[in-house]
Design an enzyme around this catalytic site. Structure first.
Site, PDB file in Angstrom:
ATOM      1  N   MET A  93       3.853   6.913   2.910  1.00 28.42           N
ATOM      2  CA  MET A  93       2.770   7.606   2.021  1.00 28.42           C
ATOM      3  C   MET A  93       2.663   9.170   2.341  1.00 28.42           C
ATOM      4  O   MET A  93       1.800   9.695   2.650  1.00 28.42           O
ATOM      5  CB  MET A  93       1.479   7.111   2.556  1.00 28.42           C
ATOM      6  CG  MET A  93       1.348   5.529   2.311  1.00 28.42           C
ATOM      7  SD  MET A  93       1.529   5.279   0.763  1.00 28.42           S
ATOM      8  CE  MET A  93      -0.295   5.324   0.264  1.00 28.42           C
ATOM      9  N   LEU A  96       7.649  14.172  -0.098  1.00 30.10           N
ATOM     10  CA  LEU A  96       8.737  14.915   0.664  1.00 30.10           C
ATOM     11  C   LEU A  96       9.053  16.330  -0.164  1.00 30.10           C
ATOM     12  O   LEU A  96       8.994  16.123  -1.513  1.00 30.10           O
ATOM     13  CB  LEU A  96      10.027  14.286   0.669  1.00 30.10           C
ATOM     14  CG  LEU A  96      10.142  12.911   1.580  1.00 30.10           C
ATOM     15  CD1 LEU A  96      11.108  12.208   1.769  1.00 30.10           C
ATOM     16  CD2 LEU A  96       9.731  13.450   3.262  1.00 30.10           C
ATOM     17  N   HIS A 112       9.161   1.332  -5.514  1.00 31.39           N
ATOM     18  CA  HIS A 112       7.875   1.994  -6.229  1.00 31.39           C
ATOM     19  C   HIS A 112       7.370   0.383  -6.834  1.00 31.39           C
ATOM     20  O   HIS A 112       8.054  -0.317  -7.589  1.00 31.39           O
ATOM     21  CB  HIS A 112       7.923   2.886  -7.252  1.00 31.39           C
ATOM     22  CG  HIS A 112       6.783   3.134  -7.806  1.00 31.39           C
ATOM     23  ND1 HIS A 112       5.800   3.962  -7.294  1.00 31.39           N
ATOM     24  CD2 HIS A 112       6.330   2.662  -9.005  1.00 31.39           C
ATOM     25  CE1 HIS A 112       4.611   3.816  -7.923  1.00 31.39           C
ATOM     26  NE2 HIS A 112       5.002   3.291  -9.271  1.00 31.39           N
ATOM     27  N   ASP A 153       8.868   9.767  -7.806  1.00 34.14           N
ATOM     28  CA  ASP A 153       9.271   8.605  -8.740  1.00 34.14           C
ATOM     29  C   ASP A 153      10.033   9.256  -9.997  1.00 34.14           C
ATOM     30  O   ASP A 153      10.262   8.231 -10.762  1.00 34.14           O
ATOM     31  CB  ASP A 153       7.999   7.744  -9.302  1.00 34.14           C
ATOM     32  CG  ASP A 153       6.947   7.251  -7.939  1.00 34.14           C
ATOM     33  OD1 ASP A 153       7.625   6.920  -6.984  1.00 34.14           O
ATOM     34  OD2 ASP A 153       5.821   7.187  -8.161  1.00 34.14           O
ATOM     35  N   GLU A 180       6.311 -10.121  -3.243  1.00 37.70           N
ATOM     36  CA  GLU A 180       6.927 -11.286  -3.005  1.00 37.70           C
ATOM     37  C   GLU A 180       8.053 -11.658  -4.110  1.00 37.70           C
ATOM     38  O   GLU A 180       9.311 -12.118  -3.781  1.00 37.70           O
ATOM     39  CB  GLU A 180       5.934 -12.673  -3.227  1.00 37.70           C
ATOM     40  CG  GLU A 180       5.041 -12.811  -2.101  1.00 37.70           C
ATOM     41  CD  GLU A 180       3.884 -13.853  -2.376  1.00 37.70           C
ATOM     42  OE1 GLU A 180       3.396 -14.231  -1.234  1.00 37.70           O
ATOM     43  OE2 GLU A 180       4.029 -14.417  -3.162  1.00 37.70           O
ATOM     44  N   ALA A 182       9.374  -9.324  -6.368  1.00 35.57           N
ATOM     45  CA  ALA A 182      10.287  -8.280  -6.983  1.00 35.57           C
ATOM     46  C   ALA A 182      10.553  -7.332  -5.412  1.00 35.57           C
ATOM     47  O   ALA A 182      11.699  -7.451  -5.149  1.00 35.57           O
ATOM     48  CB  ALA A 182       9.789  -7.484  -8.001  1.00 35.57           C
TER      49      ALA A 182
HETATM   50  C1  GRF Z   1       4.633  -1.396  -1.381  1.00 34.40           C
HETATM   51  O1  GRF Z   1       4.043  -1.740  -2.229  1.00 34.40           O
HETATM   52  C2  GRF Z   1       5.645  -0.386  -1.718  1.00 34.40           C
HETATM   53  O2  GRF Z   1       6.153  -0.605  -3.283  1.00 34.40           O
HETATM   54  C3  GRF Z   1       4.892   0.740  -2.032  1.00 34.40           C
HETATM   55  O3  GRF Z   1       4.051   0.795  -0.650  1.00 34.40           O
HETATM   56  C4  GRF Z   1       3.799  -0.566  -0.480  1.00 34.40           C
HETATM   57  C5  GRF Z   1       4.212  -0.772   1.128  1.00 34.40           C
HETATM   58  O4  GRF Z   1       3.984  -1.960   1.580  1.00 34.40           O
HETATM   59  N1  GRF Z   1       5.827   1.968  -1.787  1.00 34.40           N
HETATM   60  P1  GRF Z   1       4.475  -2.402   2.915  1.00 34.40           P
HETATM   61  O5  GRF Z   1       3.990  -1.282   4.065  1.00 34.40           O
HETATM   62  O6  GRF Z   1       5.947  -2.380   2.781  1.00 34.40           O
HETATM   63  O7  GRF Z   1       3.939  -3.694   3.208  1.00 34.40           O
END
Ligand code: GRF
Length: 202
Positions: A93, A96, A112, A153, A180, A182
Site C-alpha cells: 500500500m 513507489l 490490481h 497502475d 479466489e 482471479a
Molecule cells: C489484493 O486485493 C490486491 O489485488 C491488492 O491488495 C490486496 C492485497 O490482499 N493490490 P492480500 O494482502 O494479498 O491478502
C-alpha cells in the site's frame, strides 16, 4: 539454470503472498524462488505467513526510517543484499517513486483487483475499487497483473482474468470472488512467466 530471485513487498494480510508460496511449493513457480518478504507495516499478517514458510523478512516502515526517501533507500539496500532480480507487489500500500521504478524497469510487477484500465490509478485501492465497480454497474470485473512504472497502475499488462459480478454483490463479496477466482491464479502464473524469461536471459 539459475532461478530468478524474488522479493515480495506486502502491507497486509498476504493472501496473494500465500498463493505465491503455495505455487512455489507445488511447482507452478519453477523458474523463481521467493528469497525475501518486505513489509512496510510491522503488524502485517503477511510477515507471519513468510515466517511460517521459512522465508526471510524485513520490516521497513516510515516510522523507523523517518522519510519516504529513506524507506526506498532501505528497500533498495535489502533488495541488493539478497541479490533480488524480480520485485512483486502483493498488496503493497505505497506508491513507489519514479526514481525507484526506473531503477527496476520491467523488474517490478503488481496485482490490481480490477480489469485495467477500469477502476485503477491513484485512490483506487482495497474496497474502493470494488465499490466503484458496483456503483458503475459493470457485469464483469477481475484482476490484472502488470509491470510497474511511474504511472500508478499504468505499466504494461502481463495477465488479466475476468470475474462475474452478481446482482447481490457487496464490495466485500466481489473482492473475495476476485481474489479466489482471479488474483490467486494469475499472480503465480505471471510470476512464473516473468521468472522464466528472466532466468533464460540471465
Ligand atoms: C489484493 O486485493 C490486491 O489485488 C491488492 O491488495 C490486496 C492485497 O490482499 N493490490 P492480500 O494482502 O494479498 O491478502
Amino acid at each position: 539454470m539459475k532461478k530468478t530471485n524474488i522479493a515480495v513487498l506486502v502491507s497486509g494480510g498476504g493472501t496473494n503472498l500465500q498463493a505465491l508460496i503455495d505455487a512455489e511449493k507445488n511447482g507452478i513457480i519453477e523458474h523463481g524462488t521467493i528469497r525475501l518478504v518486505v513489509s512496510n507495516n510491522s503488524g502485517a499478517y503477511a510477515l507471519t505467513r513468510a515466517e511460517n514458510s521459512g522465508i526471510k523478512t524485513e520490516i521497513i516502515t516510515r516510522k523507523l526510517c523517518g522519510s519516504d526517501e529513506a524507506v526506498e533507500k532501505n528497500i533498495i539496500r535489502v533488495l541488493e543484499e539478497n541479490d533480488i532480480d524480480l520485485i512483486v507487489l502483493a498488496g503493497f500500500m505505497r506508491i513507489l517513486s519514479g526514481e525507484f521504478t526506473k531503477r527496476y524497469d520491467r523488474r517490478i510487477i503488481n496485482i490490481h483487483p480490477s480489469l485495467i484500465p477500469s477502476f485503477c490509478g491513484e485512490g483506487f485501492y482495497g474496497l474502493r475499487v470494488h465499490e466503484a465497480a458496483l456503483k458503475k454497474g459493470v457485469k464483469v470485473s477481475g484482476a490484472t497483473v502488470h509491470f510497474v512504472n511511474e504511472i500508478p497502475d499504468g505499466g504494461e499488462i502481463i495477465m488479466q482474468k475476468a470475474v462475474e459480478v452478481r446482482e447481490d454483490d457487496t464490495p466485500e463479496t466481489l473482492q473475495r470472488r476476485i481474489m479466489e477466482q482471479a488474483e490467486w491464479q494469475i499472480l503465480p502464473a505471471a510470476v512464473e512467466k516473468i521468472s522464466k524469461i528472466m532466468a533464460e536471459e540471465a
